[in-house]
Motif scaffolding. Sequence first.
Motif, short mmCIF file in Angstrom:
data_model
loop_
_atom_site.label_atom_id
_atom_site.label_comp_id
_atom_site.label_asym_id
_atom_site.label_seq_id
_atom_site.Cartn_x
_atom_site.Cartn_y
_atom_site.Cartn_z
N GLU A 67 5.70 0.10 -2.91
CA GLU A 67 5.79 -0.04 -4.36
C GLU A 67 5.78 -1.52 -4.71
O GLU A 67 6.31 -2.35 -3.99
CB GLU A 67 7.08 0.60 -4.88
N GLY A 68 5.20 -1.81 -5.85
CA GLY A 68 5.10 -3.19 -6.29
C GLY A 68 6.44 -3.88 -6.49
O GLY A 68 6.58 -5.06 -6.20
N GLU A 69 7.42 -3.13 -6.99
CA GLU A 69 8.73 -3.74 -7.26
C GLU A 69 9.46 -4.15 -5.98
O GLU A 69 10.36 -4.99 -6.03
CB GLU A 69 9.59 -2.81 -8.11
N GLN A 70 9.09 -3.58 -4.84
CA GLN A 70 9.68 -4.00 -3.56
C GLN A 70 9.23 -5.40 -3.18
O GLN A 70 9.93 -6.10 -2.45
CB GLN A 70 9.25 -3.05 -2.43
N LEU A 97 -0.76 1.44 -7.34
CA LEU A 97 0.58 1.64 -6.78
C LEU A 97 1.36 2.53 -7.73
O LEU A 97 1.03 2.63 -8.91
CB LEU A 97 1.28 0.29 -6.61
N PRO A 98 2.42 3.19 -7.24
CA PRO A 98 3.12 4.15 -8.09
C PRO A 98 3.88 3.54 -9.28
O PRO A 98 4.06 4.20 -10.29
CB PRO A 98 4.08 4.84 -7.13
N ASP A 99 4.31 2.30 -9.18
CA ASP A 99 5.17 1.76 -10.22
C ASP A 99 4.55 0.65 -11.06
O ASP A 99 4.91 0.46 -12.22
CB ASP A 99 6.49 1.28 -9.61
N GLU A 116 0.86 -1.19 0.00
CA GLU A 116 0.00 0.00 0.00
C GLU A 116 0.89 1.23 0.00
O GLU A 116 1.88 1.28 0.73
CB GLU A 116 -0.89 -0.03 1.24
N ASP A 117 0.54 2.25 -0.81
CA ASP A 117 1.37 3.45 -0.89
C ASP A 117 0.85 4.63 -0.07
O ASP A 117 1.52 5.65 -0.01
CB ASP A 117 1.57 3.86 -2.35
N ASP A 118 -0.28 4.50 0.58
CA ASP A 118 -0.83 5.57 1.41
C ASP A 118 -0.32 5.37 2.85
O ASP A 118 -0.75 4.43 3.53
CB ASP A 118 -2.36 5.53 1.38
N THR A 122 4.72 -18.47 -5.52
CA THR A 122 3.68 -17.67 -4.88
C THR A 122 2.27 -17.95 -5.43
O THR A 122 1.33 -17.26 -5.07
CB THR A 122 3.98 -16.17 -5.04
N ALA A 123 2.14 -18.95 -6.27
CA ALA A 123 0.85 -19.21 -6.93
C ALA A 123 -0.29 -19.45 -5.94
O ALA A 123 -1.43 -19.10 -6.23
CB ALA A 123 0.98 -20.41 -7.87
N HIS A 124 0.01 -20.02 -4.80
CA HIS A 124 -1.04 -20.34 -3.83
C HIS A 124 -1.05 -19.39 -2.64
O HIS A 124 -1.76 -19.63 -1.66
CB HIS A 124 -0.90 -21.78 -3.37
N LEU A 125 -0.29 -18.31 -2.73
CA LEU A 125 -0.23 -17.32 -1.66
C LEU A 125 -1.57 -16.56 -1.60
O LEU A 125 -2.00 -15.99 -2.60
CB LEU A 125 0.91 -16.34 -1.95
N PRO A 126 -2.25 -16.55 -0.46
CA PRO A 126 -3.52 -15.82 -0.36
C PRO A 126 -3.33 -14.32 -0.58
O PRO A 126 -2.39 -13.72 -0.04
CB PRO A 126 -4.00 -16.10 1.06
N ILE A 127 -4.22 -13.74 -1.38
CA ILE A 127 -4.16 -12.31 -1.71
C ILE A 127 -5.52 -11.69 -1.47
O ILE A 127 -6.53 -12.19 -1.98
CB ILE A 127 -3.74 -12.08 -3.17
N ILE A 128 -5.53 -10.58 -0.72
CA ILE A 128 -6.73 -9.78 -0.57
C ILE A 128 -6.46 -8.44 -1.24
O ILE A 128 -5.52 -7.74 -0.85
CB ILE A 128 -7.09 -9.55 0.92
N MET A 129 -7.25 -8.11 -2.25
CA MET A 129 -7.15 -6.79 -2.88
C MET A 129 -7.89 -5.80 -1.98
O MET A 129 -9.02 -6.06 -1.58
CB MET A 129 -7.80 -6.78 -4.27
N LEU A 130 -7.25 -4.68 -1.68
CA LEU A 130 -7.85 -3.62 -0.86
C LEU A 130 -7.70 -2.34 -1.67
O LEU A 130 -6.60 -1.82 -1.81
CB LEU A 130 -7.11 -3.51 0.48
#
Length: 120
Positions: A34-37, A56-58, A9-11, A74-82
């Motif tokens: 940033e996503g690249e991090q 995100l900025p990048d 998150e960038d905020d 990371t294919a099975h890594l749980p992801i929550i979009m916020l």
Amino acid sequence: MLVRILVVEDDPSLVELLCYNLKAEGYAVTTASEGEQVSLLLDEELPDLVILDWTLPDISGIELCARLRRSSKTAHLPIIMLTARSEETDRVRGLSTGADDYIVKPFSVPELLARVKAVL
């Protein structure tokens, strides 16, 4: 063993809110603005869950989500979009790209925490 959550998150004020509440629930929290991090952090330690902003900025969070799903690591890594993107087409796109859940900003902290527990 602590459950590790990566917040992308960038905020800064939202990062602070998320970190405070997730840590209060006993989670270990790492952040990236940033996503690249993210790839660097994932090389160090794989979290148990990613909370991912779309804007995100990048790189877009949607592209980052797709990258995570394409990688065998990371294919099975749980992801929550916020995200603030609240249109039905955005929610469908986020879930179709591989997010396990989709939460629209502004959000309720108790609901977010409940969804984190459900996804884990």
